[in-house]
Enzyme design. Structure first.
Site, PDB file in Angstrom:
ATOM      1  N   ASP A  87      35.510 110.260  -8.119  1.00  0.00           N
ATOM      2  CA  ASP A  87      35.108 110.161  -6.395  1.00  0.00           C
ATOM      3  C   ASP A  87      35.828 111.663  -5.828  1.00  0.00           C
ATOM      4  O   ASP A  87      35.433 112.394  -5.076  1.00  0.00           O
ATOM      5  CB  ASP A  87      35.587 109.174  -5.958  1.00  0.00           C
ATOM      6  CG  ASP A  87      35.308 109.137  -4.432  1.00  0.00           C
ATOM      7  OD1 ASP A  87      34.118 109.524  -4.070  1.00  0.00           O
ATOM      8  OD2 ASP A  87      36.301 108.783  -3.574  1.00  0.00           O
ATOM      9  N   ASP A  90      40.944 110.368  -7.414  1.00  0.00           N
ATOM     10  CA  ASP A  90      41.240 109.242  -8.444  1.00  0.00           C
ATOM     11  C   ASP A  90      40.373 109.319  -9.546  1.00  0.00           C
ATOM     12  O   ASP A  90      39.274 110.403  -9.446  1.00  0.00           O
ATOM     13  CB  ASP A  90      40.933 107.917  -7.470  1.00  0.00           C
ATOM     14  CG  ASP A  90      39.946 107.839  -6.598  1.00  0.00           C
ATOM     15  OD1 ASP A  90      39.009 109.032  -6.829  1.00  0.00           O
ATOM     16  OD2 ASP A  90      39.646 106.986  -6.028  1.00  0.00           O
ATOM     17  N   TYR A 239      35.230 102.554   0.571  1.00  0.00           N
ATOM     18  CA  TYR A 239      34.065 103.018   1.118  1.00  0.00           C
ATOM     19  C   TYR A 239      33.231 101.789   1.855  1.00  0.00           C
ATOM     20  O   TYR A 239      32.095 101.436   1.237  1.00  0.00           O
ATOM     21  CB  TYR A 239      33.269 103.711   0.121  1.00  0.00           C
ATOM     22  CG  TYR A 239      33.971 104.988  -0.327  1.00  0.00           C
ATOM     23  CD1 TYR A 239      33.954 106.213   0.544  1.00  0.00           C
ATOM     24  CD2 TYR A 239      34.651 104.994  -1.448  1.00  0.00           C
ATOM     25  CE1 TYR A 239      34.446 107.269   0.219  1.00  0.00           C
ATOM     26  CE2 TYR A 239      35.335 106.204  -2.008  1.00  0.00           C
ATOM     27  CZ  TYR A 239      35.127 107.288  -0.973  1.00  0.00           C
ATOM     28  OH  TYR A 239      36.026 108.185  -1.300  1.00  0.00           O
ATOM     29  N   GLU A 467      43.822 115.952  -0.442  1.00  0.00           N
ATOM     30  CA  GLU A 467      42.996 115.378  -1.628  1.00  0.00           C
ATOM     31  C   GLU A 467      41.398 116.070  -1.348  1.00  0.00           C
ATOM     32  O   GLU A 467      41.079 116.291  -0.188  1.00  0.00           O
ATOM     33  CB  GLU A 467      42.886 113.810  -1.205  1.00  0.00           C
ATOM     34  CG  GLU A 467      41.893 113.090  -2.525  1.00  0.00           C
ATOM     35  CD  GLU A 467      41.853 111.774  -2.506  1.00  0.00           C
ATOM     36  OE1 GLU A 467      41.895 111.222  -1.402  1.00  0.00           O
ATOM     37  OE2 GLU A 467      42.040 111.150  -3.553  1.00  0.00           O
TER      38      GLU A 467
END
Ligand SMILES: *[C@@H]1O[C@H](CO)[C@@H](O)[C@H](O)[C@H]1NC(C)=O
Ligand SMILES: *[C@@H]1O[C@H](CO)[C@@H](O)[C@H](O)[C@H]1NC(C)=O
Length: 489
Positions: A87, A90, A239, A467
């Site tokens: 994703d 991670d 999510y 990120e």
């Protein structure tokens, strides 16, 4: 902007101007503010997805510090779930954002593929197929959809390379008693977009994708419910779908209408349309429906006009904020960069509709012409690529100054060729805490980006800024092809 990239760009401009038979001075004068190498950024933006690949890597893999990983995914439920994309920083495969990512790579190809140039178009199709191949696996058993792979809590507790992770790779199942219409609707969209993109290349693959898209959509519509409830702690707080599943179902139907021409899907969208919604991201799809179907019906175009008025800084109805340096910013957003990239995609696509209709958008007494949208999108792209108060490119590997310590396991931990010994769960945090630059350059990764005041901390600890995510880059593929196409006119 580095001198190197300007030089490369000028050579490129010269070459394409010569090829097109246009005098170079005229080409340059038309775009006096061009200072970025959009073609270079596009190539890198697509290459990023190779760094996110899970499963068995092909011999064509260009980011060679990545290796095969997660080769037993799906074995816990007797399915082959090898492949797909990690994703973000991670190693979880969250199918809701992964499907949206796949849809947006595909829409980028459909809308702007003819601006990409051959190698980038081919690589974009590879990136799309990496997603669609995987979703064929995740939906291979009728009346069953796999919603995600890997326990996110346990994954996030460790700092491990995908190549040697030992965290649980459990599969989360949806079925008639545990439905998940968001995931079904978005996977249906991804497969339908794939069917459109591969239509001329492989009719048999197209047929497979389209049949599956129809089946998955019907399953998601017949068994309605939120995947967050069925998946539980694996979905939230990661999510959670905060705005329900009707947008994903309408979005899936909109793409099925595009792919089949069957009016029952158009009717479905029309009777389930949320109006004047202005977010566009892995959770919110109605704004995409408006733009996708804007040339079909005035109801969609009116909503798309409202979207323009909610975004543009000069509009009296604007709802978004801008940093002092000019970047679009959604208040409260984590990983804000997903907002400018996705919304710019919609604006870029909408310029084509407006031009075809020979129309401007009226926001109160402010008129917004397609040429203004062109410039706005270019401005956002230029900010992201380094025209900003810090002079920082937010795309890794682009320009001379870009984030060095992104929050990404594979990028932070040493190359497996140089450090073949396994790095365990907590051992990895030793590398995380090291303040030196990441050893592996995740080329093309666009990070969460600066805060509302254009400030950026190049620190792995500031996750929302440092990120990268697949869903920041996916719409940016289309945006970069759009600006590249304009610069080469
Ligand atoms: C449906 O999914 C749930 C949750 O994943 C699972 O516990 C249940 O056994 C499944 N039901 C069937 C009929 O497969
Ligand atoms: C940090 O990483 C660099 C480069 O890999 C290495 O030389 C150095 O020893 C590391 N420092 C610590 C404290 O681990």
């Amino acid at each position: 902007m580095s001198h190197k990239s300007t030089g490369r760009f000028l050579i490129f401009l010269l070459a394409s101007a010569l090829a097109a038979g246009i005098p170079t001075a005229a080409a340059a004068a038309r775009h006096p503010s061009v200072s970025h190498d959009y073609g270079d950024a596009l190539t890198k933006c697509i290459m990023f997805f190779e760094g996110q690949r899970s499963g068995k890597l092909p011999p064509t893999q260009r980011l060679t510090w990545r290796r095969d990983s997660a080769l037993k995914d799906g074995s816990d439920i007797g399915m082959d779930l090898v492949g797909g994309y990690y994703d973000a920083g991670d190693n979880v495969k969250f199918h809701l954002p992964m499907a949206w990512t796949t849809t947006m790579i595909g829409w980028s190809v459909l809308e702007f593929g003819n601006k990409m140039g051959y190698p980038d178009l081919r690589h974009s199709l590879d990136a799309l197929r990496w997603g669609t191949d995987y979703f064929l696996k995740a939906t291979s058993v009728p009346d069953r959809i796999v919603a995600q792979v890997a326990d996110p809590v346990l994954d996030h507790d460790c700092w491990e390379r995908p190549e040697d992770m030992d965290t649980p790779r459990n599969s989360y199942l949806l079925n008639a008693s545990h439905p998940g219409s968001e995931v079904a609707g978005e996977i249906a969209a991804a497969l339908a977009v794939g069917a459109l993109a591969f239509r001329k290349i492989s009719p048999s693959y197209t047929k497979l994708l389209l049949n599956r898209a129809i089946q998955v959509f019907e399953f998601g519509d017949k068994h309605r419910g939120s995947y967050a409830q069925s998946v539980g702690a694996g979905a939230c707080p990661f999510y959670c779908s905060s705005n329900g599943y009707m947008d994903e179902l309408a979005w899936g139907a909109a793409w099925l209408f595009k792919a089949t021409g069957d009016n029952k899907y158009a009717y479905y969208v029309k009777s389930n349309l949320g109006t004047s919604l202005t977010a566009f991201n892995w959770d919110s799809k109605f704004a995409g429906v408006y733009v996708l179907l804007a040339s079909l019906d005035y109801a969609y175009a009116a909503n798309a006009d409202n979207l323009v008025c909610a975004i543009m800084p000069e509009s009296p109805f604007k709802t978004y904020t801008f940093t002092p340096g000019g970047l679009l910013y959604a208040e409260g957003a984590s990983s804000n960069m997903q907002n400018p990239t996705a919304l710019c995609f919609l604006l870029a696509a909408y310029t084509r509709v407006l031009r075809a209709q020979n129309r401007v958008v009226q926001c109160g007494d402010v008129n917004i012409a397609p040429s203004r949208l062109d410039r706005f999108v270019e401005g956002q792209v230029d900010y992201i690529l380094g025209s900003n108060p810090l002079g920082m490119s937010y795309m890794v590997g682009y320009g001379s100054k870009y984030p060095q310590r992104i929050h990404h396991r594979g990028s932070v931990l040493p190359d497996i060729r140089k450090h073949p010994e396994r790095i365990g769960c907590s051992e990895g945090y030793g590398f995380f805490r090291n303040v030196t630059s990441n050893p592996n350059v995740l080329i093309g990764a666009v990070v969460g980006g600066p805060d509302v005041n254009d400030r950026f901390q190049d620190s792995r600890l500031v996750v929302s800024q440092s990120e990268p995510t697949t869903y920041i880059n996916a719409p940016f593929v289309g945006v970069l092809a759009f600006v590249k196409g304009r610069a080469n006119v």
